[in-house]
Write a protein that holds these residues in place. Sequence first.
Motif, PDB file in Angstrom:
ATOM      1  N   ASP A 156     -15.271   1.282  -6.292  1.00 48.63           N
ATOM      2  CA  ASP A 156     -15.117   2.875  -6.746  1.00 48.63           C
ATOM      3  C   ASP A 156     -13.671   3.194  -6.779  1.00 48.63           C
ATOM      4  O   ASP A 156     -13.642   4.083  -7.435  1.00 48.63           O
ATOM      5  N   LYS A 157     -13.155   2.580  -5.744  1.00 49.87           N
ATOM      6  CA  LYS A 157     -11.855   3.112  -5.567  1.00 49.87           C
ATOM      7  C   LYS A 157     -10.680   1.968  -5.784  1.00 49.87           C
ATOM      8  O   LYS A 157     -10.521   0.746  -5.222  1.00 49.87           O
ATOM      9  N   PRO A 158     -10.087   1.930  -7.024  1.00 50.50           N
ATOM     10  CA  PRO A 158      -9.126   1.163  -7.479  1.00 50.50           C
ATOM     11  C   PRO A 158      -7.996   0.941  -6.270  1.00 50.50           C
ATOM     12  O   PRO A 158      -7.270  -0.277  -6.081  1.00 50.50           O
ATOM     13  N   LEU A 159      -7.620   1.899  -5.621  1.00 51.67           N
ATOM     14  CA  LEU A 159      -6.615   2.040  -4.707  1.00 51.67           C
ATOM     15  C   LEU A 159      -6.957   1.020  -3.491  1.00 51.67           C
ATOM     16  O   LEU A 159      -6.134   0.490  -2.841  1.00 51.67           O
ATOM     17  N   GLN A 160      -8.289   0.890  -3.074  1.00 51.04           N
ATOM     18  CA  GLN A 160      -8.815   0.156  -2.092  1.00 51.04           C
ATOM     19  C   GLN A 160      -8.374  -1.512  -2.424  1.00 51.04           C
ATOM     20  O   GLN A 160      -8.028  -2.206  -1.325  1.00 51.04           O
ATOM     21  N   LEU A 161      -8.660  -1.977  -3.439  1.00 50.17           N
ATOM     22  CA  LEU A 161      -8.355  -3.100  -4.115  1.00 50.17           C
ATOM     23  C   LEU A 161      -6.780  -3.484  -3.881  1.00 50.17           C
ATOM     24  O   LEU A 161      -6.401  -4.438  -3.519  1.00 50.17           O
ATOM     25  N   GLU A 162      -6.120  -2.418  -4.606  1.00 51.92           N
ATOM     26  CA  GLU A 162      -4.691  -2.425  -4.650  1.00 51.92           C
ATOM     27  C   GLU A 162      -4.183  -2.651  -3.292  1.00 51.92           C
ATOM     28  O   GLU A 162      -3.073  -3.422  -3.049  1.00 51.92           O
ATOM     29  N   SER A 163      -4.833  -1.974  -2.418  1.00 52.20           N
ATOM     30  CA  SER A 163      -4.270  -1.885  -0.813  1.00 52.20           C
ATOM     31  C   SER A 163      -4.357  -3.368  -0.232  1.00 52.20           C
ATOM     32  O   SER A 163      -3.280  -4.007   0.383  1.00 52.20           O
ATOM     33  N   ILE A 164      -5.373  -4.086  -0.531  1.00 49.57           N
ATOM     34  CA  ILE A 164      -5.768  -5.421   0.037  1.00 49.57           C
ATOM     35  C   ILE A 164      -4.814  -6.283  -0.542  1.00 49.57           C
ATOM     36  O   ILE A 164      -4.042  -6.968   0.170  1.00 49.57           O
ATOM     37  N   ARG A 165      -4.391  -6.106  -1.639  1.00 51.43           N
ATOM     38  CA  ARG A 165      -3.455  -7.046  -2.450  1.00 51.43           C
ATOM     39  C   ARG A 165      -1.982  -6.823  -2.046  1.00 51.43           C
ATOM     40  O   ARG A 165      -1.151  -7.768  -2.166  1.00 51.43           O
ATOM     41  N   THR A 166      -1.626  -5.543  -1.667  1.00 50.43           N
ATOM     42  CA  THR A 166      -0.165  -5.188  -1.536  1.00 50.43           C
ATOM     43  C   THR A 166       0.072  -5.053  -0.109  1.00 50.43           C
ATOM     44  O   THR A 166       1.135  -4.757   0.070  1.00 50.43           O
ATOM     45  N   GLN A 167      -0.935  -5.090   0.721  1.00 50.49           N
ATOM     46  CA  GLN A 167      -0.752  -4.794   2.203  1.00 50.49           C
ATOM     47  C   GLN A 167       0.408  -5.587   2.963  1.00 50.49           C
ATOM     48  O   GLN A 167       1.467  -4.826   3.403  1.00 50.49           O
ATOM     49  N   GLN A 168       0.667  -6.777   2.637  1.00 51.31           N
ATOM     50  CA  GLN A 168       1.586  -7.789   3.425  1.00 51.31           C
ATOM     51  C   GLN A 168       2.838  -7.515   2.501  1.00 51.31           C
ATOM     52  O   GLN A 168       4.218  -7.271   2.995  1.00 51.31           O
ATOM     53  N   SER A 169       2.744  -7.555   1.170  1.00 48.82           N
ATOM     54  CA  SER A 169       4.089  -7.389   0.406  1.00 48.82           C
ATOM     55  C   SER A 169       4.769  -6.022   0.499  1.00 48.82           C
ATOM     56  O   SER A 169       6.138  -6.092   0.511  1.00 48.82           O
ATOM     57  N   ASP A 170       4.075  -5.061   0.570  1.00 48.99           N
ATOM     58  CA  ASP A 170       4.542  -3.705   0.753  1.00 48.99           C
ATOM     59  C   ASP A 170       5.295  -3.691   2.137  1.00 48.99           C
ATOM     60  O   ASP A 170       6.285  -3.113   2.263  1.00 48.99           O
ATOM     61  N   LEU A 171       4.795  -3.994   3.134  1.00 47.73           N
ATOM     62  CA  LEU A 171       5.368  -4.294   4.619  1.00 47.73           C
ATOM     63  C   LEU A 171       6.756  -4.911   4.349  1.00 47.73           C
ATOM     64  O   LEU A 171       7.664  -4.565   4.979  1.00 47.73           O
ATOM     65  N   LYS A 172       6.559  -6.175   3.842  1.00 49.37           N
ATOM     66  CA  LYS A 172       7.905  -6.877   3.749  1.00 49.37           C
ATOM     67  C   LYS A 172       8.802  -6.380   2.992  1.00 49.37           C
ATOM     68  O   LYS A 172      10.270  -6.356   3.285  1.00 49.37           O
ATOM     69  N   ALA A 173       8.627  -5.335   2.121  1.00 45.91           N
ATOM     70  CA  ALA A 173       9.522  -4.735   1.254  1.00 45.91           C
ATOM     71  C   ALA A 173      10.220  -3.443   1.840  1.00 45.91           C
ATOM     72  O   ALA A 173      11.267  -3.103   1.346  1.00 45.91           O
ATOM     73  N   VAL A 174       9.802  -2.939   2.992  1.00 47.55           N
ATOM     74  CA  VAL A 174      10.311  -1.802   3.709  1.00 47.55           C
ATOM     75  C   VAL A 174      11.811  -2.152   4.156  1.00 47.55           C
ATOM     76  O   VAL A 174      11.870  -3.306   4.678  1.00 47.55           O
TER      77      VAL A 174
END
Length: 954
Positions: A899-917
């Motif tokens: 029901d929450k597209p953000l939830q799926l996007e969070s799983i996919r981007t969790q590591q890449s987001d942190l690496k990009a900080v």
Amino acid sequence: MTKMLCGAACALVLLGTTTLASAAQPVPAPSGSAWMSGEGLRVDPELRLGTLPNGMRFVIRKGKTPPGQASLRLRIDTGSLNEAEDQRGLAHFLEHMVLNGTENVPEGDFVKRLERHGLRFGPDTNASTDFSQTVFKLDLPQTDKETLDEAFFLLREIAGRAKLDAAAIDRERGIVLSEERTRASPAFRQLTDELAWLFPGQLLPNRLPIGTTEVIRTAPPQRMIDFYRAWYRPERATLVVVGDIDPGEVERRIASQFGDWRGVGPAGTPADEGRPLTRASAASIYVDPSIAAMVRLAWVRPADTEPDSAARRVREFDEQIATAVLNRRLEKLAQGDGDPPFVSARMDVSEFENTAETSGLSAIARNGRWLSALRTLEQEQRRLVTYGVTADEIERETTGSRAALKASLAASATRSSPALAESVVAAIDGNNVATAPADRLALFESTVQGLTPQRVNAAIRRLFVGSGPLVYLTLPKPLPGGRPALLAAYEASRKVAVAAPVAQARVAWPYEKFGTPGAVVERREIADIGTTLVRFANGVRLTVRPSQTRKEEVLVNVRFGDGRLAMAPDRVSPEWALGPGLTFGGTTRLDADQINRSLTGKLVGANLGLDDERFVLSGGTRPEDLTTELQLLAAYMTDAAWRPLGWERLKSTAGSIHDRLESSPGGILQRDSGLLLRSGDRRWELPNRAAMRASSIADGRALLEPALRSGPVEVVMVGDISVERAIAEVAATFGALPPRAATRRSAGAMRFPAANAAPTILYHKGRDDQAVGFIAWPTTGYSAETRQLARTLTLLGSVFQLRLTDRLREAEGVSYSPGAGHAASSTWPTYGYLAAQIEAPPAKLDSFFAEAQEIAADLAAKPVDEDELNRARRPTLAAIERARDGNSFWLGALADVADKPLQLESIRTQQSDLKAVTPAQIQAAAKRFLTGPTAYRIKVVKGTPAPTGRSDGK
């Protein structure tokens, strides 16, 4: 050998760490394992054991769970029992110091070096000291050459190269004293008193590892150096390495790194621990306003120092079955109709090093009714001794044990490296043999073939020998008549005749049909995360992710209703008792005891919890029992009985719940911070004593029943299961239910409290020198728009933690465990906060607030350097990688993913987001959220709240 027997389940704890081999066919130990042996037992052939010429031992095991990682444990065969009177606490103090400056690692650099390789201080880099051993622990996130080089180098520094600089020791004294303050709870004081009562004149009660504050404050460095040289020696060391490594290459590393280690000066002589006094029945009372009424009967005898062997384990297994039978009877009494005398009761058999062995029965009295609890314990123990056990009782316990042993064997290929390393250390500490799961099962089967009531009854008689019973009572107020009155109450109970136990009828499991299996109306695959989403015709959703990373493990969450969103923000929350209120009440067709009996041999479970948006029925099982697991959860959803037993059991402890929380500053912060940080939203309030006493199961039923009956349902399943099997099982249970609503409640608003110029003051009832400071800044929540910002704030919180530790632990020696971190809500997408916390003496709190503001200002003024950012980021990424290898992560991460597209996007981007900080992003976030007058502060100090403050309805 260290022994703890608390029933068939605890028997498996022993067997799990020191597993069994066939008694009928002794098997020779593999080459190199002579130092670990026992008649009729063989060392696990997966273990590579050896001894260096200098006497240092090692154990190496290859394992790939998680892949690419390894766990190292350096065990030093000494602990607090080897301290002299003027060294009390130095074994533990020394554990700190060997991590704080060595010949080749400057003070303060040990942990930083590991952080650069992705290890977090605490979860991945830690140490512990107990009575008999000191263990240094490294869990490596990768096993590349550079990381292994660093790990072995640092462990070698611990082993023989500590500097023990006088100035560094003085700086560390405050940290160790902070740890002592943190541990100085009423429960710890009660334990100290009980040990002194059980073992008078022996060493153990006077060698608790934390030691004495006088020694911690004043011991000269030479006293610590003497202890280090006497006990940190190769012949007292064992290195355990388990993980995704080449055993041969690791053995060469050990020889190369540790081969030149030599002891300095004379070796220590193990202390004489003494022997138990011979005593008749006697009584003792411990009084503390923060302690619940608890009664204990104990029999004390000399420790059994016979070497580990198959024959000894058979005898202990008989004792474990006897203990399990009695615990089953005691639990049935606690779950009985009417007004049971105790909240919980159980028997345990423990061996305290080489000091003594004890058999004990203990009960937490219900509503302070210690006399009824004492009588029940005494008479149930006498009933067991007089009439023994029945064949049916033996069958029930052995059936459950067999199921657990078989599951352990089936899962052994994916047992995690940290768990395997800990089990080997436990075996070494207990002078036991670590053997293979197949051998464990083989000895079990040969043992139970000849298991009779007569043999178990003989074991019962062995359990109740020695001095005693020693009657021990804890009370919040003094007992009129004191010890003589307590002993007289025990003797009076002994004059009451006991009858044979009533046989328990077998119970059939009635929940096998829930209607016509539901039809699948929607199915889609999310290939990149190996997940399948299913919707049934009745609206129930299934999210399933098969995984082979943990064999024989299937985890299930049934998410339903609206969780905290279903609660009124201005009313007392019933959350504190919801779980036991539902599950202990059983179903309309079976009470809780009948459920347990009907499911003998099944590895299933049912617990109720909640989060902000859903109530959650959860359970864990093996593939063989998945059908029953889902039937059990569905039975609670469709046929809950709402018997008041569980709620009333918990309600009877209302006073002790608050007494425990009020006894320490950490307890008060735990009690009140959720409410304060949400501006008085009572969904996060723990009810006071009066509200708890006035509550009933009707409160829980009114909240839960509508959600159980018709609310939305999502089943999340992860683990060793196929998609088709998962669909079929859910179709036959939750998919067969009447149609479910799919609506969601609006979250409304959530407000962070206004900044306070002066801290909010809360009061505890512990020691004068105990206090906690807490500061938090409002930030933002987690949404599609703020996702990257929330990731940045996560790393900002980690950097804040590093700086707080550097200042208040390493540089100033103020606090044992300062903490900081960021919390972001996805339910209230504008609500979040970054917080820092410290335990310290009250006089240090104002300087903590000032230093926290200085750290915040500095982070806003200039960017962090790459080294500091990497020391924050790499352990965070390593922790995520380790978590994603297990099922628990996915069980939570996949909630509401349909029901929450953000939830799926969070799983996919969790590591890449942190690496990009970037450092600039961290600075910008600090400037946006950590500057200006926005911080909210809390102090918790010793004192009594004003009449207008929070009332606990005493």
